[in-house]
Design a protein around this motif. Structure first.
Motif, PDB file in Angstrom:
ATOM      1  N   ASP A 152       1.077  -1.151   0.039  1.00  0.00           N
ATOM      2  CA  ASP A 152      -0.011   0.070   0.055  1.00  0.00           C
ATOM      3  C   ASP A 152       1.124   1.368  -0.120  1.00  0.00           C
ATOM      4  O   ASP A 152       1.595   1.572   0.863  1.00  0.00           O
ATOM      5  CB  ASP A 152      -0.890   0.088   1.173  1.00  0.00           C
ATOM      6  CG  ASP A 152      -1.783   1.206   1.196  1.00  0.00           C
ATOM      7  OD1 ASP A 152      -1.574   2.228   0.681  1.00  0.00           O
ATOM      8  OD2 ASP A 152      -2.557   1.057   2.137  1.00  0.00           O
ATOM      9  N   LEU A 153       0.966   1.700  -1.161  1.00  0.00           N
ATOM     10  CA  LEU A 153       2.013   2.686  -1.387  1.00  0.00           C
ATOM     11  C   LEU A 153       1.460   4.183  -1.049  1.00  0.00           C
ATOM     12  O   LEU A 153       1.447   5.194  -1.795  1.00  0.00           O
ATOM     13  CB  LEU A 153       2.635   2.751  -2.825  1.00  0.00           C
ATOM     14  CG  LEU A 153       3.440   1.700  -3.268  1.00  0.00           C
ATOM     15  CD1 LEU A 153       3.829   1.828  -4.640  1.00  0.00           C
ATOM     16  CD2 LEU A 153       4.418   1.300  -2.188  1.00  0.00           C
ATOM     17  N   SER A 154       1.016   4.385   0.361  1.00  0.00           N
ATOM     18  CA  SER A 154       0.347   5.591   0.792  1.00  0.00           C
ATOM     19  C   SER A 154       0.945   5.757   2.242  1.00  0.00           C
ATOM     20  O   SER A 154       1.336   4.821   2.778  1.00  0.00           O
ATOM     21  CB  SER A 154      -1.035   5.519   0.839  1.00  0.00           C
ATOM     22  OG  SER A 154      -1.611   4.404   1.678  1.00  0.00           O
ATOM     23  N   PHE A 155       0.933   7.224   2.406  1.00  0.00           N
ATOM     24  CA  PHE A 155       1.379   7.281   3.904  1.00  0.00           C
ATOM     25  C   PHE A 155       0.329   6.872   5.059  1.00  0.00           C
ATOM     26  O   PHE A 155       0.657   6.420   6.067  1.00  0.00           O
ATOM     27  CB  PHE A 155       1.537   8.667   4.148  1.00  0.00           C
ATOM     28  CG  PHE A 155       2.897   9.302   3.445  1.00  0.00           C
ATOM     29  CD1 PHE A 155       4.130   9.133   4.270  1.00  0.00           C
ATOM     30  CD2 PHE A 155       2.881  10.076   2.044  1.00  0.00           C
ATOM     31  CE1 PHE A 155       5.210   9.965   3.586  1.00  0.00           C
ATOM     32  CE2 PHE A 155       4.025  10.493   1.531  1.00  0.00           C
ATOM     33  CZ  PHE A 155       5.078  10.316   2.213  1.00  0.00           C
ATOM     34  N   MET A 202       2.916  -0.313   3.830  1.00  0.00           N
ATOM     35  CA  MET A 202       3.229  -1.845   4.229  1.00  0.00           C
ATOM     36  C   MET A 202       2.619  -2.678   3.119  1.00  0.00           C
ATOM     37  O   MET A 202       1.743  -2.308   2.448  1.00  0.00           O
ATOM     38  CB  MET A 202       2.338  -1.800   5.526  1.00  0.00           C
ATOM     39  CG  MET A 202       2.729  -1.015   6.704  1.00  0.00           C
ATOM     40  SD  MET A 202       4.208  -1.849   7.330  1.00  0.00           S
ATOM     41  CE  MET A 202       3.689  -3.180   8.180  1.00  0.00           C
ATOM     42  N   MET A 203       3.005  -3.901   3.313  1.00  0.00           N
ATOM     43  CA  MET A 203       2.591  -5.075   2.520  1.00  0.00           C
ATOM     44  C   MET A 203       1.184  -5.239   2.693  1.00  0.00           C
ATOM     45  O   MET A 203       0.506  -5.140   3.763  1.00  0.00           O
ATOM     46  CB  MET A 203       3.046  -6.408   2.744  1.00  0.00           C
ATOM     47  CG  MET A 203       3.124  -7.413   1.950  1.00  0.00           C
ATOM     48  SD  MET A 203       4.037  -8.966   2.396  1.00  0.00           S
ATOM     49  CE  MET A 203       5.721  -8.320   1.757  1.00  0.00           C
ATOM     50  N   TRP A 204       0.237  -5.347   1.611  1.00  0.00           N
ATOM     51  CA  TRP A 204      -1.264  -5.562   1.894  1.00  0.00           C
ATOM     52  C   TRP A 204      -1.297  -6.697   2.663  1.00  0.00           C
ATOM     53  O   TRP A 204      -0.681  -7.856   2.472  1.00  0.00           O
ATOM     54  CB  TRP A 204      -1.740  -5.892   0.393  1.00  0.00           C
ATOM     55  CG  TRP A 204      -1.849  -4.648  -0.687  1.00  0.00           C
ATOM     56  CD1 TRP A 204      -0.910  -4.489  -1.547  1.00  0.00           C
ATOM     57  CD2 TRP A 204      -2.654  -3.531  -0.493  1.00  0.00           C
ATOM     58  NE1 TRP A 204      -1.242  -3.372  -2.096  1.00  0.00           N
ATOM     59  CE2 TRP A 204      -2.214  -2.557  -1.412  1.00  0.00           C
ATOM     60  CE3 TRP A 204      -3.731  -3.078   0.223  1.00  0.00           C
ATOM     61  CZ2 TRP A 204      -2.888  -1.368  -2.012  1.00  0.00           C
ATOM     62  CZ3 TRP A 204      -4.346  -1.647   0.016  1.00  0.00           C
ATOM     63  CH2 TRP A 204      -3.739  -0.913  -1.052  1.00  0.00           C
ATOM     64  N   PRO A 205      -2.265  -6.710   3.442  1.00  0.00           N
ATOM     65  CA  PRO A 205      -2.834  -7.896   4.424  1.00  0.00           C
ATOM     66  C   PRO A 205      -3.084  -9.136   3.511  1.00  0.00           C
ATOM     67  O   PRO A 205      -2.652 -10.235   3.847  1.00  0.00           O
ATOM     68  CB  PRO A 205      -3.953  -7.410   5.163  1.00  0.00           C
ATOM     69  CG  PRO A 205      -3.913  -6.131   5.086  1.00  0.00           C
ATOM     70  CD  PRO A 205      -3.327  -5.600   3.900  1.00  0.00           C
ATOM     71  N   HIS A 210      11.254 -10.817   4.972  1.00  0.00           N
ATOM     72  CA  HIS A 210      11.547 -12.270   5.337  1.00  0.00           C
ATOM     73  C   HIS A 210       9.955 -12.820   6.012  1.00  0.00           C
ATOM     74  O   HIS A 210       9.549 -14.023   6.034  1.00  0.00           O
ATOM     75  CB  HIS A 210      12.355 -12.516   6.382  1.00  0.00           C
ATOM     76  CG  HIS A 210      12.524 -12.083   7.427  1.00  0.00           C
ATOM     77  ND1 HIS A 210      11.734 -11.757   8.574  1.00  0.00           N
ATOM     78  CD2 HIS A 210      13.304 -10.731   7.576  1.00  0.00           C
ATOM     79  CE1 HIS A 210      12.027 -10.962   9.361  1.00  0.00           C
ATOM     80  NE2 HIS A 210      12.959 -10.190   8.820  1.00  0.00           N
ATOM     81  N   LEU A 211       9.409 -11.983   6.552  1.00  0.00           N
ATOM     82  CA  LEU A 211       8.087 -12.137   7.191  1.00  0.00           C
ATOM     83  C   LEU A 211       7.954 -13.163   8.239  1.00  0.00           C
ATOM     84  O   LEU A 211       7.177 -13.816   8.716  1.00  0.00           O
ATOM     85  CB  LEU A 211       6.935 -12.495   6.285  1.00  0.00           C
ATOM     86  CG  LEU A 211       6.975 -11.755   4.880  1.00  0.00           C
ATOM     87  CD1 LEU A 211       5.844 -12.552   4.016  1.00  0.00           C
ATOM     88  CD2 LEU A 211       6.419 -10.316   5.400  1.00  0.00           C
ATOM     89  N   PRO A 256       0.160  -9.165  -8.992  1.00  0.00           N
ATOM     90  CA  PRO A 256      -0.042  -7.725  -8.245  1.00  0.00           C
ATOM     91  C   PRO A 256      -1.064  -7.903  -6.957  1.00  0.00           C
ATOM     92  O   PRO A 256      -1.836  -9.010  -7.156  1.00  0.00           O
ATOM     93  CB  PRO A 256      -0.797  -6.717  -9.298  1.00  0.00           C
ATOM     94  CG  PRO A 256      -0.447  -7.492 -10.662  1.00  0.00           C
ATOM     95  CD  PRO A 256      -0.233  -8.911 -10.288  1.00  0.00           C
ATOM     96  N   ALA A 257      -0.864  -7.262  -6.069  1.00  0.00           N
ATOM     97  CA  ALA A 257      -1.726  -7.307  -4.909  1.00  0.00           C
ATOM     98  C   ALA A 257      -3.290  -7.280  -5.126  1.00  0.00           C
ATOM     99  O   ALA A 257      -3.502  -6.459  -6.072  1.00  0.00           O
ATOM    100  CB  ALA A 257      -1.252  -6.511  -3.620  1.00  0.00           C
TER     101      ALA A 257
END
Length: 276
Positions: free
Chosen positions: A220-223, A228-231, A249-250, A272-273
């Motif tokens: 999610d390329l927003s402030f 963060m990585m999409w759930p 590495h999660l 793509p997410a």
């Protein structure tokens, strides 16, 4: 383009550089070399990098200076070389698990905001996404010292800041590194074999598959979203035995040799997410 950092013209690094020049020129490429020590390239980023500096804030002002042609001549000359290059090879001895100071200065001063990256243009959407780059370096340590159970730790972790945080961040397609393990402790015949192996690799270097990194589409390329990585992506990775990359590495084991070997993209990491 070869960005080269070694003080001695008789060094093994110089021999590696020369092999690259000879082989690539034999293939018809024009090779530009920035011999940083011979150039007395200044490593420290200062106000002198900007002609007619106004309100000195290095990151923002160098971006505006680049846009207006007000960067110092040495920086602009290097940026022109990068613009011309299809491939950039960084040739150096590994110092303190990183590049020598003079090469770090080249990175700090030449890869300015606007020219090499922006918040909108980074990683696989980066400015240099149509260019390739790679690290070629010598070590003082033998190879086993840089294994996950070796005293220096996993070489993949050592390389992550340079390959992901610098090269991939600027958009480069990052080719697997060329690592010359402890040439100072090798007999002459072994050093010759190392150079022969490098020459052989160079014959097909520009056709190699680059290393795998997590694409921006997985985040999610927003402030608001904290970049963060999409759930949904994390959920999809739960059943996988390894993390996504050396850095992402999660909480799982690191994917083997993620930073030194090009591997087939995992299907779930290449998608793509999902949207919100």
């Amino acid at each position: 383009m070869i960005v080269y950092a070694h003080q001695s013209p008789g060094s093994f690094n110089a021999a590696v550089r020369d092999v690259a020049m000879q082989e690539l020129e034999a293939q018809g490429y024009k090779v530009l070399v920035s011999d940083l020590h011979a150039m007395n390239f200044r490593a420290n980023a200062t106000q002198d990098d900007i002609i007619e500096s106004r309100a000195f804030q290095y990151g923002d002002e160098t971006m505006h200076a680049w846009m207006e042609g007000r960067l110092s001549d040495d920086i602009m000359a290097e940026q022109h070389k990068v613009e011309e290059a299809e491939l950039v090879i960084f040739q150096f001895p590994l110092y303190w698990f990183s590049v020598p100071a003079i090469m770090k200065g080249w990175i700090d001063r030449v890869l300015t905001q606007g020219f090499a990256f922006s918040l909108q243009k980074m990683y696989n959407n980066g400015i240099f996404k149509d260019k390739k780059a790679m690290l070629s370096f010598t070590t003082g340590a033998i190879q086993t010292m840089f294994r996950p159970d070796g005293i220096n730790g996993d070489i993949n972790i050592t390389l992550w800041p340079l390959q992901n945080g610098t090269l991939h961040f600027c958009g480069f397609q990052v080719l697997a590194p060329q690592i010359f393990w402890s040439p100072a402790h090798c007999p002459a015949a072994v050093r010759t074999a190392l150079l022969d192996g490098w020459r052989a690799r160079l014959k097909g270097l520009l056709t190699e598959k680059p290393l795998n990194f997590a694409p921006c589409e997985l985040f999610d390329l927003s402030f608001q979203g904290g970049f963060m990585m999409w759930p949904k992506v994390r959920e999809e990775r739960e059943s996988q035995p390894y993390g996504l990359t050396t850095g992402h590495h999660l909480g799982k084991p690191l994917p083997p040799d993620n930073q030194i070997t090009a591997q087939p993209a995992n299907e779930s990491s290449a998608k793509p997410a999902c949207k919100k």
